[in-house]
Design a protein around this motif. Structure first.
Motif, mmCIF file in Angstrom:
data_model
loop_
_atom_site.group_PDB
_atom_site.id
_atom_site.type_symbol
_atom_site.label_atom_id
_atom_site.label_comp_id
_atom_site.label_asym_id
_atom_site.label_seq_id
_atom_site.Cartn_x
_atom_site.Cartn_y
_atom_site.Cartn_z
ATOM 1 N N ALA A 1 -65.589 22.945 51.230
ATOM 2 C CA ALA A 1 -64.837 23.100 52.186
ATOM 3 C C ALA A 1 -63.838 22.073 51.943
ATOM 4 O O ALA A 1 -63.161 22.345 51.630
ATOM 5 N N SER A 2 -64.342 21.348 50.202
ATOM 6 C CA SER A 2 -63.492 20.658 50.012
ATOM 7 C C SER A 2 -62.180 20.824 48.900
ATOM 8 O O SER A 2 -61.009 20.361 48.945
ATOM 9 N N ASP A 3 -62.756 21.880 48.322
ATOM 10 C CA ASP A 3 -61.551 22.754 47.415
ATOM 11 C C ASP A 3 -61.411 24.104 47.588
ATOM 12 O O ASP A 3 -60.228 24.498 46.918
ATOM 13 N N ILE B 1 -59.815 29.727 64.580
ATOM 14 C CA ILE B 1 -60.179 29.042 63.827
ATOM 15 C C ILE B 1 -61.339 28.400 64.297
ATOM 16 O O ILE B 1 -61.952 28.059 64.516
ATOM 17 N N SER B 2 -61.636 27.377 62.742
ATOM 18 C CA SER B 2 -62.443 26.757 63.085
ATOM 19 C C SER B 2 -61.913 24.733 62.342
ATOM 20 O O SER B 2 -61.130 24.724 61.619
ATOM 21 N N ALA B 3 -62.961 24.338 62.191
ATOM 22 C CA ALA B 3 -62.627 22.434 62.125
ATOM 23 C C ALA B 3 -63.697 21.896 61.552
ATOM 24 O O ALA B 3 -64.580 22.036 62.546
ATOM 25 N N ASP B 4 -63.171 20.520 60.669
ATOM 26 C CA ASP B 4 -64.712 19.905 60.185
ATOM 27 C C ASP B 4 -63.368 18.359 60.423
ATOM 28 O O ASP B 4 -61.982 18.231 61.451
ATOM 29 N N ALA B 5 -63.824 16.761 60.483
ATOM 30 C CA ALA B 5 -63.790 15.957 60.180
ATOM 31 C C ALA B 5 -61.952 15.463 58.801
ATOM 32 O O ALA B 5 -61.307 14.624 59.595
ATOM 33 N N ASP B 6 -62.217 16.702 58.502
ATOM 34 C CA ASP B 6 -61.471 16.827 57.673
ATOM 35 C C ASP B 6 -59.623 17.628 57.358
ATOM 36 O O ASP B 6 -58.315 17.500 57.293
ATOM 37 N N ARG B 7 -60.340 18.472 57.841
ATOM 38 C CA ARG B 7 -59.322 20.278 57.174
ATOM 39 C C ARG B 7 -59.328 20.944 58.781
ATOM 40 O O ARG B 7 -60.844 21.104 59.599
ATOM 41 N N ALA C 1 -74.345 31.712 61.837
ATOM 42 C CA ALA C 1 -74.844 29.900 62.244
ATOM 43 C C ALA C 1 -75.951 29.385 61.408
ATOM 44 O O ALA C 1 -76.196 29.847 60.983
ATOM 45 N N ILE C 2 -75.386 27.874 61.042
ATOM 46 C CA ILE C 2 -75.244 26.690 60.641
ATOM 47 C C ILE C 2 -76.526 26.001 61.250
ATOM 48 O O ILE C 2 -76.205 24.960 61.997
ATOM 49 N N GLU C 3 -78.018 25.704 60.380
ATOM 50 C CA GLU C 3 -78.335 24.492 60.917
ATOM 51 C C GLU C 3 -79.546 23.906 59.438
ATOM 52 O O GLU C 3 -79.811 24.444 59.053
ATOM 53 N N GLY C 4 -79.186 22.589 59.098
ATOM 54 C CA GLY C 4 -79.388 22.309 57.775
ATOM 55 C C GLY C 4 -78.988 22.538 56.738
ATOM 56 O O GLY C 4 -77.863 22.967 56.619
ATOM 57 N N ASP C 5 -79.864 23.574 55.632
ATOM 58 C CA ASP C 5 -79.723 24.702 54.637
ATOM 59 C C ASP C 5 -80.125 25.901 54.569
ATOM 60 O O ASP C 5 -80.508 26.676 54.060
ATOM 61 N N HIS D 1 -69.487 24.061 58.287
ATOM 62 C CA HIS D 1 -70.798 22.519 58.900
ATOM 63 C C HIS D 1 -70.853 22.095 57.729
ATOM 64 O O HIS D 1 -71.363 22.520 56.202
ATOM 65 N N ALA D 2 -70.809 21.035 57.423
ATOM 66 C CA ALA D 2 -71.516 20.342 56.358
ATOM 67 C C ALA D 2 -71.259 19.974 55.053
ATOM 68 O O ALA D 2 -71.823 19.894 53.626
#
Length: 243
Positions: free
Chosen positions: A136-138, A78-84, A155-159, A119-120
């Motif tokens: 990620a929001s919807d 699984i993965s997670a961020d600050a909201d989900r 992997a993700i960094e910036g754009d 990410h972001a």
């Protein structure tokens, strides 16, 4: 690294050597109702554990007290961020609210082949050769691109999005559009990359560890390590650590 440390004196036979490391102390422990599918993830003050029973369990990081649980099919890390929390199943990904565990959205992906990076505000999935980006929001789909087989987490960094292809190159795409920027053959299938501060770090099946420039894919240096590295490397300000 032990650089700068004094050479320890030999320990006489029969005498236990004094440890130079801080002892490990268990702060708390919590029994789980089933074995985990993969390692837990930490987001803020929450530890989230995916279980083989098809349950996601959230614990308070300070003392292990349960916060919530949600029953949802789980087949990959699984993965997670600050909201989900983002839970991959066989052919979809589901987002749960990090605070309550309530389902927020579900997106059909096809048969997933690699853990999804988050990410972001982006969630990226790899399924049967197709790479897809979701908000990620919807959970709305933004773009999709057919690249080939993907086994390890991009992997993700910036754009930038860095994608390791099985029996292929490491490919850099625009995270916003999915358009290709560069690709680089490494002499063997690339493993799981990590990208930070304008560099991409990745091991490959040719038993080398590579450092690439994130903007153009050029290789400032590589180091033979004797085997294909397992998993993603870790970095601090001075060192790179790999297994």
């Amino acid at each position: 690294s032990m650089g700068g440390a004094q050479t320890p004196r030999p320990t006489p036979p029969g005498v236990l050597a004094e440890s130079r490391f801080v002892p490990l102390v268990v702060r708390w422990s919590v029994p789980l109702s089933a074995p985990p599918v993969s390692s837990p993830v930490i987001a803020g003050e929450t530890i989230v554990v995916p279980l083989q029973s098809g349950r996601v369990v959230a614990l308070r990081i300070t003392d292990g007290k349960p916060k919530w649980h949600s029953d949802v099919p789980i087949e990959r890390p699984i993965s997670a961020d600050a909201d989900r929390v983002y839970v991959p199943s066989a052919d979809a990904i589901q987002a749960l609210d990090l605070t309550t565990g309530a389902p927020q959205w579900r997106a059909e992906t096809g048969s997933l082949t690699a853990p999804p990076p988050v990410h972001a505000g982006w969630v990226v999935t790899a399924a049967t050769g197709n790479l897809s980006a979701f908000r990620a929001s919807d959970g709305s789909a933004v773009w999709q691109r057919n690249l080939g087989a993907i086994e390890f987490r991009p992997a993700i960094e910036g754009d930038f999005l860095f994608v390791p292809l099985v029996e292929g190159p490491l490919v850099c795409l625009s995270l916003q559009t999915g358009d290709p920027i560069w690709e680089r053959d490494l002499g063997g299938s690339p493993g799981e990359p990590i990208a930070i501060a304008g560099r991409v770090y990745v091991g490959a099946a040719d038993k080398y560890f590579y450092v690439l420039d994130a903007t153009n894919g050029e290789i400032p240096w590589r180091r033979r390590v004797g085997a294909a590295p397992r998993g993603q490397a870790a970095l601090d300000q001075d060192h790179i650590y790999l297994v």
